[in-house]
Design an enzyme around this catalytic site. Structure first.
Site, PDB file in Angstrom:
ATOM      1  CD  GLN A  45      -2.550   1.781   0.442  1.00 46.82           C
ATOM      2  OE1 GLN A  45      -3.009   0.979  -0.371  1.00 46.82           O
ATOM      3  NE2 GLN A  45      -2.831   3.074   0.418  1.00 46.82           N
ATOM      4  CD  GLU A  46       2.443   3.556   3.860  1.00 50.56           C
ATOM      5  OE1 GLU A  46       2.606   4.523   3.092  1.00 50.56           O
ATOM      6  OE2 GLU A  46       1.854   3.657   4.953  1.00 50.56           O
ATOM      7  CB  SER A  47       6.731   1.536  -1.222  1.00 53.10           C
ATOM      8  OG  SER A  47       6.904   0.162  -0.842  1.00 53.10           O
TER       9      SER A  47
ATOM     10  CE1 TYR B  35      -1.559   3.379   4.725  1.00 53.69           C
ATOM     11  CE2 TYR B  35      -2.482   2.604   6.807  1.00 53.69           C
ATOM     12  CZ  TYR B  35      -1.397   2.791   5.966  1.00 53.69           C
ATOM     13  OH  TYR B  35      -0.154   2.379   6.370  1.00 53.69           O
TER      14      TYR B  35
END
Length: 467
Positions: free
Chosen positions: A312-314, A439
């Site tokens: 999700q982040e990167s 998120y």
């Protein structure tokens, strides 16, 4: 003669005693199905291991069928014992034999099955869909299956639908595969060994992202009832208790909350995103899987949850940099990096280990009384929006009559933090709470895909072949 007469009297007395004992045994009432469960101290349930019924995640055993069965066992005050099988014929046999009390295996209540099993009220309705490759002909009716290879699980409701279709069109042929799982049949379609298979809509909604080159765009049947099955030869005691329980959990909203828990985070399918995920799953994740596993062991989180956060982040890119300056696989801020004592946010080892340790620190702030998985989802929301804003959302939930310890209730209030009418009443003020909900939803989705992808890989080791 005297001796013979004496022995005869003893023999007659013994026979009389045995007759009395036999009569007493015959008069003893047979235990009811419910009495057997209570005497045993456990409810024995047979199910199929799948992402819609029963599987294991970071918190242990779960799944729609498992949670319902566990709730029923708890209401009876007994333990739950699970038996597993992918063979539908064996599932029915085990229930009729009495080895299992209930089959809670994603079974559709059909007229044919009702002849040999006693079904409860439905707890969920599903559709039956035809799955094909994107480059295969699109169906407008079942006649389109003629001259194509079609495979379905033996003894399934899908097979029953196709048998009925054969009565109208004898040219329609299909293969019933013993013990086949949806994943195995989808793999056959993807590999081109089979042109079409049938799948339930709930299974398809959860599996689709793992099979981006397959599509289910023809519906064979709608509103098919999923229900529990019991032995029709038993008395009604356990059946009526199961009926009361399922009716109650539907009425009090428990079933709806479970559906939201297991299906509510399944967002609208995006073909590009699904293909990217599968490509990165094969190309990028293997480089960092051992690091995620190590971090998982040290932080006591499921490594797949940490991997889902990193995706999700990167997108599992250690060189990723956001416009706001966060960096690395876990996209840590400078402040977080300093708190966790790391010097290079782009170093995969430092990033993953620090991100996992930081999540554990955030998780520890969430009150212990909040049960899993709500506690983890709240920790992720706090990770994104801040602990204070999460607490504001929980206070707002309580004020509005919801459960502040339940993620399904809290996530409905988080977006309200961006509205001045609500933010002005709360300690920490305005926040982009809706962003935190998205998120968490994305991470849950990626986590589920990683869990199911790993299960599919295990099943690939025993790939089925058509005879």
């Amino acid at each position: 003669m005297t001796v013979f007469f004496r022995h005869s009297k003893h023999l007659l007395a013994s026979l009389a005693l045995f007759s009395v004992i036999g009569l007493m045994l015959a008069m003893r009432p047979t235990p009811t199905a419910m009495e057997r469960v209570m005497a045993r101290g456990e409810l024995v349930v047979i199910t199929r291991p799948s992402n819609t019924t029963y599987y294991e995640d970071q918190h242990g055993h779960t799944g729609m069928e498992y949670e319902l069965a566990k709730g029923f066992a708890d209401s009876l005050g007994v333990e739950l014992r699970i038996l597993e099988s992918d063979d539908l014929s064996y599932i029915r046999y085990v229930v009729r034999k009495g080895t299992a009390d209930i089959a809670a295996a994603g079974l559709v209540n059909t007229p044919e099955r009702s002849e040999g099993m006693q079904f409860t009220t439905a707890y969920q309705l599903v559709d039956s869909l035809v799955v094909r490759r994107l480059d295969s002909p699109r169906l407008t009716d079942l006649d389109g299956l003629v001259d194509h290879t079609v495979a379905v699980p033996a003894g399934s409701s899908h097979a029953e639908l196709l048998i009925k279709a054969q009565l109208e069109n004898p040219e329609l042929e299909f293969i019933e595969v013993e013990g086949a799982t949806p994943e195995q049949l989808l793999a056959l379609v993807e590999d081109g060994e089979v042109d079409y298979t049938l799948i339930h809509s709930n299974v398809y909604s959860l599996q689709r992202a793992l099979w981006p080159d397959l599509i289910a765009d023809y519906t064979v049947a709608t509103d098919m009832p999923l229900a529990w099955a019991l032995n029709p030869k038993d008395d009604q005691s356990l059946y009526l208790a199961a009926q009361r329980y399922l009716t109650q959990v539907k009425a009090d909203g428990t079933t709806a909350k479970l559906e939201d828990r297991f299906y509510g985070h399944v967002e609208h399918f995006n073909l590009y995103a699904a293909r990217s995920f599968m490509r990165h799953l094969e190309d990028r994740l293997p480089r960092y899987e051992e690091l995620f596993r190590k971090a998982g062991e040290e932080s006591e989180f499921d490594w797949r949850l940490l991997a889902a956060i990193a995706y999700q982040e990167s997108l599992w890119d250690p060189g990723a940099i956001s416009p706001t300056g966060v960096k690395g696989l876990m996209m840590l801020t400078n402040d977080t990096a300093r708190q966790m004592g790391i010097s290079d946010r782009t170093d995969p080892t430092q990033s993953i280990m620090a991100g996992a340790a930081y999540l554990r620190r955030v998780h520890a702030k969430i009150p212990d009384r909040i049960p899993e998985p709500s506690r983890t989802w709240m920790a992720l929301a706090s990770y994104n929006v801040g602990y204070g804003h999460l607490e504001d959302a929980r206070i707002l939930t309580q004020r509005q009559g919801g459960d502040p310890d339940n993620w399904q209730d809290v996530k409905q209030r988080l977006p309200m933090l961006a509205k001045p009418a609500y933010a002005s009443q709360l300690k920490y003020g305005n926040a982009r709470g809706g962003q935190a909900v998205v998120y968490v939803r994305h991470i849950r989705r990626y986590y589920d895909l990683l869990v199911w992808a790993e299960n599919s890989r295990r099943r690939d080791e025993t790939r089925i072949a058509l005879n």
